[in-house]
Design a protein around this motif. Sequence first.
Motif, PDB file in Angstrom:
ATOM      1  N   GLY A  38       0.815  -1.205   0.000  1.00 15.89           N
ATOM      2  CA  GLY A  38       0.000   0.000   0.000  1.00 15.89           C
ATOM      3  C   GLY A  38       0.852   1.260   0.000  1.00 15.89           C
ATOM      4  O   GLY A  38       0.561   2.228  -0.702  1.00 15.89           O
ATOM      5  N   LEU A  39       1.920   1.239   0.800  1.00 14.47           N
ATOM      6  CA  LEU A  39       2.837   2.384   0.838  1.00 14.47           C
ATOM      7  C   LEU A  39       3.485   2.600  -0.522  1.00 14.47           C
ATOM      8  O   LEU A  39       3.528   3.721  -1.021  1.00 14.47           O
ATOM      9  CB  LEU A  39       3.910   2.167   1.914  1.00 14.47           C
ATOM     10  CG  LEU A  39       5.006   3.242   1.981  1.00 14.47           C
ATOM     11  CD1 LEU A  39       4.411   4.603   2.352  1.00 14.47           C
ATOM     12  CD2 LEU A  39       6.093   2.823   2.973  1.00 14.47           C
ATOM     13  N   LEU A  40       3.979   1.530  -1.118  1.00 11.61           N
ATOM     14  CA  LEU A  40       4.632   1.641  -2.426  1.00 11.61           C
ATOM     15  C   LEU A  40       3.667   2.167  -3.490  1.00 11.61           C
ATOM     16  O   LEU A  40       4.041   3.014  -4.303  1.00 11.61           O
ATOM     17  CB  LEU A  40       5.214   0.291  -2.843  1.00 11.61           C
ATOM     18  CG  LEU A  40       6.447  -0.161  -2.057  1.00 11.61           C
ATOM     19  CD1 LEU A  40       6.718  -1.642  -2.284  1.00 11.61           C
ATOM     20  CD2 LEU A  40       7.653   0.691  -2.416  1.00 11.61           C
ATOM     21  N   THR A  41       2.450   1.698  -3.462  1.00 16.51           N
ATOM     22  CA  THR A  41       1.445   2.167  -4.423  1.00 16.51           C
ATOM     23  C   THR A  41       1.162   3.646  -4.212  1.00 16.51           C
ATOM     24  O   THR A  41       1.102   4.422  -5.169  1.00 16.51           O
ATOM     25  CB  THR A  41       0.148   1.340  -4.288  1.00 16.51           C
ATOM     26  OG1 THR A  41       0.457  -0.027  -4.564  1.00 16.51           O
ATOM     27  CG2 THR A  41      -0.926   1.831  -5.244  1.00 16.51           C
ATOM     28  N   TYR A  42       0.996   4.040  -2.952  1.00 14.15           N
ATOM     29  CA  TYR A  42       0.743   5.453  -2.649  1.00 14.15           C
ATOM     30  C   TYR A  42       1.924   6.314  -3.086  1.00 14.15           C
ATOM     31  O   TYR A  42       1.746   7.359  -3.721  1.00 14.15           O
ATOM     32  CB  TYR A  42       0.471   5.652  -1.150  1.00 14.15           C
ATOM     33  CG  TYR A  42       0.313   7.110  -0.818  1.00 14.15           C
ATOM     34  CD1 TYR A  42      -0.871   7.780  -1.108  1.00 14.15           C
ATOM     35  CD2 TYR A  42       1.364   7.832  -0.262  1.00 14.15           C
ATOM     36  CE1 TYR A  42      -1.004   9.135  -0.852  1.00 14.15           C
ATOM     37  CE2 TYR A  42       1.238   9.180   0.003  1.00 14.15           C
ATOM     38  CZ  TYR A  42       0.055   9.825  -0.295  1.00 14.15           C
ATOM     39  OH  TYR A  42      -0.059  11.175  -0.047  1.00 14.15           O
ATOM     40  N   LEU A  43       3.142   5.898  -2.731  1.00 16.56           N
ATOM     41  CA  LEU A  43       4.334   6.668  -3.085  1.00 16.56           C
ATOM     42  C   LEU A  43       4.507   6.768  -4.601  1.00 16.56           C
ATOM     43  O   LEU A  43       4.923   7.808  -5.109  1.00 16.56           O
ATOM     44  CB  LEU A  43       5.579   6.043  -2.450  1.00 16.56           C
ATOM     45  CG  LEU A  43       5.679   6.139  -0.925  1.00 16.56           C
ATOM     46  CD1 LEU A  43       6.868   5.310  -0.431  1.00 16.56           C
ATOM     47  CD2 LEU A  43       5.782   7.577  -0.472  1.00 16.56           C
ATOM     48  N   ALA A  44       4.185   5.708  -5.310  1.00 16.87           N
ATOM     49  CA  ALA A  44       4.285   5.732  -6.774  1.00 16.87           C
ATOM     50  C   ALA A  44       3.367   6.802  -7.347  1.00 16.87           C
ATOM     51  O   ALA A  44       3.762   7.568  -8.236  1.00 16.87           O
ATOM     52  CB  ALA A  44       3.946   4.358  -7.354  1.00 16.87           C
ATOM     53  N   GLY A  45       2.154   6.866  -6.846  1.00 21.18           N
ATOM     54  CA  GLY A  45       1.219   7.892  -7.302  1.00 21.18           C
ATOM     55  C   GLY A  45       1.697   9.286  -6.958  1.00 21.18           C
ATOM     56  O   GLY A  45       1.579  10.224  -7.763  1.00 21.18           O
ATOM     57  N   HIS A  46       2.262   9.426  -5.767  1.00 25.31           N
ATOM     58  CA  HIS A  46       2.765  10.731  -5.332  1.00 25.31           C
ATOM     59  C   HIS A  46       3.939  11.170  -6.207  1.00 25.31           C
ATOM     60  O   HIS A  46       4.014  12.326  -6.618  1.00 25.31           O
ATOM     61  CB  HIS A  46       3.176  10.665  -3.853  1.00 25.31           C
ATOM     62  CG  HIS A  46       3.466  11.995  -3.264  1.00 25.31           C
ATOM     63  ND1 HIS A  46       4.731  12.477  -3.142  1.00 25.31           N
ATOM     64  CD2 HIS A  46       2.634  12.952  -2.779  1.00 25.31           C
ATOM     65  CE1 HIS A  46       4.686  13.678  -2.594  1.00 25.31           C
ATOM     66  NE2 HIS A  46       3.428  13.990  -2.364  1.00 25.31           N
ATOM     67  N   GLU A  47       4.852  10.259  -6.494  1.00 28.28           N
ATOM     68  CA  GLU A  47       6.005  10.594  -7.350  1.00 28.28           C
ATOM     69  C   GLU A  47       5.559  10.938  -8.770  1.00 28.28           C
ATOM     70  O   GLU A  47       6.124  11.822  -9.405  1.00 28.28           O
ATOM     71  CB  GLU A  47       7.023   9.456  -7.361  1.00 28.28           C
ATOM     72  CG  GLU A  47       7.754   9.271  -6.056  1.00 28.28           C
ATOM     73  CD  GLU A  47       8.541  10.492  -5.605  1.00 28.28           C
ATOM     74  OE1 GLU A  47       9.120  11.207  -6.454  1.00 28.28           O
ATOM     75  OE2 GLU A  47       8.578  10.740  -4.384  1.00 28.28           O
ATOM     76  N   SER A  48       4.553  10.264  -9.250  1.00 29.38           N
ATOM     77  CA  SER A  48       4.009  10.582 -10.571  1.00 29.38           C
ATOM     78  C   SER A  48       3.454  12.004 -10.592  1.00 29.38           C
ATOM     79  O   SER A  48       3.668  12.763 -11.543  1.00 29.38           O
ATOM     80  CB  SER A  48       2.921   9.569 -10.937  1.00 29.38           C
ATOM     81  OG  SER A  48       2.377   9.870 -12.193  1.00 29.38           O
ATOM     82  N   GLU A  49       2.765  12.374  -9.532  1.00 29.88           N
ATOM     83  CA  GLU A  49       2.227  13.732  -9.413  1.00 29.88           C
ATOM     84  C   GLU A  49       3.361  14.756  -9.310  1.00 29.88           C
ATOM     85  O   GLU A  49       3.294  15.839  -9.900  1.00 29.88           O
ATOM     86  CB  GLU A  49       1.289  13.831  -8.205  1.00 29.88           C
ATOM     87  CG  GLU A  49       0.708  15.206  -7.970  1.00 29.88           C
ATOM     88  CD  GLU A  49      -0.196  15.725  -9.085  1.00 29.88           C
ATOM     89  OE1 GLU A  49      -0.540  16.923  -9.046  1.00 29.88           O
ATOM     90  OE2 GLU A  49      -0.552  14.963 -10.010  1.00 29.88           O
ATOM     91  N   LEU A  50       4.424  14.416  -8.603  1.00 29.18           N
ATOM     92  CA  LEU A  50       5.574  15.321  -8.512  1.00 29.18           C
ATOM     93  C   LEU A  50       6.251  15.501  -9.872  1.00 29.18           C
ATOM     94  O   LEU A  50       6.731  16.592 -10.182  1.00 29.18           O
ATOM     95  CB  LEU A  50       6.571  14.828  -7.472  1.00 29.18           C
ATOM     96  CG  LEU A  50       6.147  15.026  -6.026  1.00 29.18           C
ATOM     97  CD1 LEU A  50       7.159  14.397  -5.082  1.00 29.18           C
ATOM     98  CD2 LEU A  50       5.987  16.500  -5.705  1.00 29.18           C
ATOM     99  N   ALA A  51       6.283  14.459 -10.654  1.00 32.80           N
ATOM    100  CA  ALA A  51       6.835  14.583 -12.009  1.00 32.80           C
ATOM    101  C   ALA A  51       5.998  15.570 -12.819  1.00 32.80           C
ATOM    102  O   ALA A  51       6.530  16.425 -13.538  1.00 32.80           O
ATOM    103  CB  ALA A  51       6.879  13.221 -12.699  1.00 32.80           C
ATOM    104  N   ARG A  52       4.683  15.483 -12.688  1.00 27.86           N
ATOM    105  CA  ARG A  52       3.791  16.390 -13.408  1.00 27.86           C
ATOM    106  C   ARG A  52       3.979  17.835 -12.926  1.00 27.86           C
ATOM    107  O   ARG A  52       4.102  18.762 -13.730  1.00 27.86           O
ATOM    108  CB  ARG A  52       2.334  15.969 -13.221  1.00 27.86           C
ATOM    109  CG  ARG A  52       1.346  16.788 -14.064  1.00 27.86           C
ATOM    110  CD  ARG A  52      -0.086  16.649 -13.597  1.00 27.86           C
ATOM    111  NE  ARG A  52      -0.325  17.192 -12.267  1.00 27.86           N
ATOM    112  CZ  ARG A  52      -0.389  18.493 -11.967  1.00 27.86           C
ATOM    113  NH1 ARG A  52      -0.209  19.393 -12.894  1.00 27.86           N
ATOM    114  NH2 ARG A  52      -0.629  18.883 -10.728  1.00 27.86           N
TER     115      ARG A  52
END
Length: 154
Positions: A38-52
């Motif tokens: 769950g943490l990895l999934t959440y962090l992946a989404g957060h990093e994707s948003e940071l890239a944007r």
Amino acid sequence: MDIKTFEDLIIWARELHANLSRCLSECSSKHPNEQAQGLLTYLAGHESELARITAEFEKQAAPNALKTRVYDYLNGEHKRIKAHETCDGHYADLDFDGIEREVFAFHDQLIDLYDSLAGKAEIPEAKELVESMRTMEEQEAMRLASQVSRMNDV
């Protein structure tokens, strides 16, 4: 990536966030612990948003700031940041706290780099750009810390 201008810096930072997002996402499905998944999934989404968000700096920055040379005073500092250009799968082997530590260390390194560059920027527009990038990273790291803390409490 060879960083010569602030525009290159933005592209490099965006790519780091995007690559980290992909790596975290890949490791999520391989992790044996449900909470860590769950943490990895959440962090992946957060990093994707940071890239944007990071990409937006390129669109909104003053053209003279984007073309300002940064290479002369980077002195290889970007090489010290653990790049996530390829995913070696090690996040799948870390526990919740280890994942958290590594991701926050990554953000701390970016914040430190931006802080260093802000102090060396030669034109006000470049200083403003890198300070804005630093502020965004700091705010997102604080938001992330709050969310991760809640996840760890569950």
